[in-house]
Design a protein around this motif. Sequence first.
Motif, short mmCIF file in Angstrom:
data_model
loop_
_atom_site.label_atom_id
_atom_site.label_comp_id
_atom_site.label_asym_id
_atom_site.label_seq_id
_atom_site.Cartn_x
_atom_site.Cartn_y
_atom_site.Cartn_z
N ASN A 1 0.81 -1.23 0.00
CA ASN A 1 0.00 0.00 0.00
C ASN A 1 0.84 1.27 0.00
OD1 ASN A 1 -2.45 -1.37 0.04
ND2 ASN A 1 -2.23 -1.75 2.22
N GLY A 2 1.73 1.31 -0.93
CA GLY A 2 2.52 2.53 -1.09
C GLY A 2 3.52 2.81 0.01
N GLN A 3 3.86 1.81 0.80
CA GLN A 3 4.81 2.04 1.88
C GLN A 3 6.26 1.97 1.40
OE1 GLN A 3 4.28 2.65 5.22
NE2 GLN A 3 2.07 2.81 4.96
N GLY A 4 6.51 1.18 0.37
CA GLY A 4 7.89 1.04 -0.09
C GLY A 4 8.66 0.02 0.74
N TRP A 5 9.37 -0.83 0.06
CA TRP A 5 10.14 -1.91 0.71
C TRP A 5 11.32 -1.33 1.47
CZ3 TRP A 5 9.94 -7.05 1.54
CH2 TRP A 5 11.13 -7.74 1.77
N ASN A 6 11.48 -1.76 2.70
CA ASN A 6 12.64 -1.35 3.48
C ASN A 6 13.43 -2.59 3.85
OD1 ASN A 6 14.46 -0.55 5.38
ND2 ASN A 6 13.06 0.75 6.50
N GLU A 7 14.61 -2.70 3.26
CA GLU A 7 15.38 -3.93 3.43
C GLU A 7 15.84 -4.15 4.87
OE1 GLU A 7 16.35 -1.27 1.96
OE2 GLU A 7 18.35 -0.75 2.69
N ASP A 8 15.85 -3.10 5.67
CA ASP A 8 16.29 -3.25 7.07
C ASP A 8 15.33 -4.04 7.94
OD1 ASP A 8 18.21 -1.54 6.24
OD2 ASP A 8 17.68 0.11 7.58
N LEU A 9 14.12 -4.24 7.47
CA LEU A 9 13.11 -4.83 8.35
C LEU A 9 13.10 -6.35 8.35
CD1 LEU A 9 10.20 -2.32 7.67
CD2 LEU A 9 12.03 -2.21 9.35
N ALA A 10 14.24 -6.96 8.06
CA ALA A 10 14.31 -8.41 7.96
C ALA A 10 13.80 -9.09 9.24
CB ALA A 10 15.74 -8.85 7.65
N LEU A 11 14.16 -8.54 10.37
CA LEU A 11 13.73 -9.15 11.63
C LEU A 11 12.22 -9.04 11.81
CD1 LEU A 11 14.31 -10.52 14.33
CD2 LEU A 11 14.79 -8.26 15.29
N GLN A 12 11.69 -7.86 11.56
CA GLN A 12 10.24 -7.68 11.70
C GLN A 12 9.46 -8.63 10.79
OE1 GLN A 12 12.40 -5.25 11.72
NE2 GLN A 12 11.83 -3.68 13.21
N ARG A 13 9.99 -8.83 9.59
CA ARG A 13 9.30 -9.73 8.67
C ARG A 13 9.31 -11.16 9.19
NH1 ARG A 13 11.23 -5.84 4.76
NH2 ARG A 13 13.33 -6.70 4.78
N TYR A 14 10.46 -11.59 9.70
CA TYR A 14 10.52 -12.95 10.23
C TYR A 14 9.58 -13.09 11.42
CZ TYR A 14 12.07 -17.19 12.47
OH TYR A 14 12.07 -18.41 13.06
N GLU A 15 9.55 -12.06 12.25
CA GLU A 15 8.70 -12.16 13.44
C GLU A 15 7.22 -12.21 13.08
OE1 GLU A 15 10.22 -9.13 16.10
OE2 GLU A 15 11.45 -10.67 17.08
N LEU A 16 6.85 -11.50 12.03
CA LEU A 16 5.46 -11.60 11.58
C LEU A 16 5.15 -13.03 11.14
CD1 LEU A 16 4.73 -8.40 9.47
CD2 LEU A 16 3.48 -9.21 11.47
N LEU A 17 6.04 -13.61 10.36
CA LEU A 17 5.81 -14.97 9.90
C LEU A 17 5.72 -15.93 11.08
CD1 LEU A 17 8.15 -15.18 6.78
CD2 LEU A 17 5.71 -14.75 6.87
N TYR A 18 6.55 -15.66 12.08
CA TYR A 18 6.55 -16.50 13.26
C TYR A 18 5.22 -16.37 14.01
CZ TYR A 18 8.38 -18.71 17.50
OH TYR A 18 8.59 -19.55 18.56
N GLU A 19 4.85 -15.13 14.24
CA GLU A 19 3.59 -14.90 14.96
C GLU A 19 2.41 -15.49 14.24
OE1 GLU A 19 2.37 -11.11 16.73
OE2 GLU A 19 4.42 -10.45 16.28
N ALA A 20 2.47 -15.39 12.92
CA ALA A 20 1.35 -15.90 12.13
C ALA A 20 1.40 -17.42 12.02
CB ALA A 20 1.37 -15.28 10.74
N GLY A 21 2.45 -18.02 12.59
CA GLY A 21 2.56 -19.47 12.57
C GLY A 21 2.88 -20.03 11.20
N LEU A 22 3.55 -19.26 10.38
CA LEU A 22 3.84 -19.73 9.02
C LEU A 22 5.21 -20.39 8.89
CD1 LEU A 22 2.41 -16.70 7.03
CD2 LEU A 22 1.31 -18.86 7.57
N VAL A 23 6.01 -20.33 9.93
CA VAL A 23 7.30 -21.02 9.88
C VAL A 23 7.28 -22.18 10.86
CG1 VAL A 23 8.64 -19.03 9.12
CG2 VAL A 23 8.27 -19.37 11.55
N PRO A 24 8.00 -23.25 10.54
CA PRO A 24 7.94 -24.45 11.39
C PRO A 24 8.42 -24.20 12.82
CG PRO A 24 9.55 -24.71 9.61
CD PRO A 24 8.79 -23.48 9.33
N GLU A 25 9.31 -23.23 13.02
CA GLU A 25 9.78 -22.94 14.37
C GLU A 25 8.64 -22.56 15.29
OE1 GLU A 25 11.26 -21.71 11.64
OE2 GLU A 25 13.38 -21.21 11.98
N ALA A 26 7.60 -21.99 14.73
CA ALA A 26 6.49 -21.55 15.55
C ALA A 26 5.63 -22.73 15.98
CB ALA A 26 5.63 -20.54 14.78
N GLY A 27 5.98 -23.91 15.49
CA GLY A 27 5.31 -25.11 15.95
C GLY A 27 3.97 -25.39 15.31
N ARG A 28 3.62 -24.55 14.36
CA ARG A 28 2.34 -24.81 13.71
C ARG A 28 2.55 -25.24 12.26
NH1 ARG A 28 -0.73 -19.66 15.94
NH2 ARG A 28 1.41 -19.00 16.25
#
Lengths: 309, 309
Positions: free
Chosen positions: A167-194
């Motif tokens: 939505n017009g925010q523009g990609w910020n390459e620094d946010l690698a950690l935030q992106r991983y944490e979203l995936l984790y919270e959403a349970g989309l990575v195996p580490e999250a146990g789901r």
Amino acid sequence: MMPPGTWQRADIRLATGIAQAELIAVLAAVTDEEPRVMTVAAGQALPSGPFVSSHRSLQAGLRDWIEQQTGHPVGFLEQLYTFADRDRDPELAEARRISISYLGLVREQPAPGADRPEWHGWYEYFPWEDRRAGVPPVVERIVAELAAWAGSKSGRRQRIDYAFGLNGQGWNEDLALQRYELLYEAGLVPEAGRRDLPGLGLPMRGDHRRILATGIARLRAKIKYRPVAFELMPESFTLLRLQRTVEALAGLRLHKSNFRRQIDQQELIEETGEMAAETRGRPAMLYRYRATVLEARALAGTRLPISRN
Amino acid sequence: MMPPGTWQRADIRLATGIAQAELIAVLAAVTDEEPRVMTVAAGQALPSGPFVSSHRSLQAGLRDWIEQQTGHPVGFLEQLYTFADRDRDPELAEARRISISYLGLVREQPAPGADRPEWHGWYEYFPWEDRRAGVPPVVERIVAELAAWAGSKSGRRQRIDYAFGLNGQGWNEDLALQRYELLYEAGLVPEAGRRDLPGLGLPMRGDHRRILATGIARLRAKIKYRPVAFELMPESFTLLRLQRTVEALAGLRLHKSNFRRQIDQQELIEETGEMAAETRGRPAMLYRYRATVLEARALAGTRLPISRN
DNA sequence: TGACATATACTCAGATTGAGCATTACATCC
DNA sequence: GGATGTAATGCTCAATCTGAGTATATGTCA
């Protein structure tokens, strides 16, 4: 429960004070335009181990260890983060574990012989972070899954938009950690146990993948205002080689002439006089860093609207 | 000596793995245009104490503790650094001590009643760091002493020039830690166990003054690219008040209209509609932060010369 | 009412940045 | 030997950002 002691009235008393300490290293190198990280356990863990004495400090001990392991000196070594979350290691009830993580840069990747640790590409663990060849196809699926997870919760939606540049925010390459944490919270990575969604990269043991994401984010932020990319380069190099290295780290393509202009107006490097002996195209000049300037720039800062009277 | 174990061949084995863990907090507030830090032991130590369980993470535990102590919520809390240097605590031979330091910001300084921790101004500890009213006179003496210490060693001379902005280098407020470390190395502060030059600020116990310098440096660097200054402000405030707060932290005067321009083009704040009821001069508009934008900006980054194709 | 004192608005030149084009220098293919 | 491909290096230009300063507005206080 709590030891009596020398502390003042305003002590921070949260615990009993004994802990098990562990060091975890994110060791990065760039070879063939691919950023790599040193791993153990068949690529499923970062090198780590208990910490104790014999060395004058954490940093000094880790430095020796890395040079021993890789055969290369560590140009840059910086603390990342210290964790001590309770649920990280259920076996240890009393003495909880403290993990101190570091980011280190080495100039070259050692030949992967027997008995040696392996190196794996960053983007095997984080395929969505490499946009050098455009937005990877998996991003579309990630965004869809995240949207489903967010539902109508506007806080979540906003975080997703920021992290993935929607939505017009523009990609910020620094946010690698935030992106991983979203995936984790959403349970989309195996580490999250789901769920284990395919295409979301290799998992790692414990929270090692999170630590790697922290290292990537830190390095990406740092290359913009500190001359750390040089720590990954050989003695002498062409400007394109330097650009490709930065691009590999950032996961982005950069504008060639602007990159050059930026580099040489900072006076970080100087010509060696030699030329690169590559095959295709016009041969390029070779450069080396100017050590003294580098040191100064290592301390430089950004700006406030200062008043000079 | 070393525990056998589950570690891979590439383990980091530096020690036996048991340590004593301690938390140290640099808690900052700005009152009356003066940055202050929470202290114990009559201003000679930062609040600290052993760490253990009961909380889900270091951060969570520390946050609760601070809110209990100060009566104010902590807006911002960030890890500073983890130390484990051997010579820090000679009594502990085996289990060395690990100190994890944090930087926290609170909105207001609680009234200093009995049994309460005290707050001391930053610049009581670092008089040379406050240039709001011009270069403090002590700087001249510091520079002379450092020059004597450097002698003809060009490395030392260069470090001094960078740190104190000599020889056309320009003062960089972010280098608070480097400046303290120079004074320490040169033996000019009592913590170094040698000379005690008057006018060089109050000393602290152990390496607490170094930790405070780390916190100051971190905060000064951070206010430039993250909207953290708001964490120190009341609900609503005038633009001048905000500027004075930033100036107090940076130890510098800022250019008024440029500061305002910078603030409002970032859209971090909005008018409340009210006016400040101060006495002198034209009354100013009151502003408040825009929470959503703040969150976004909290993640914003700096720039690389990106190519868009 | 007039002297402060501060708020807010505007201006302007110089530097920085994003984007793109032009020219140069080799290697290789035909 | 000349055409062609590939990359290096140099240059331009508009848009934006910054540093600095000036002008005007709106209160209080003597």
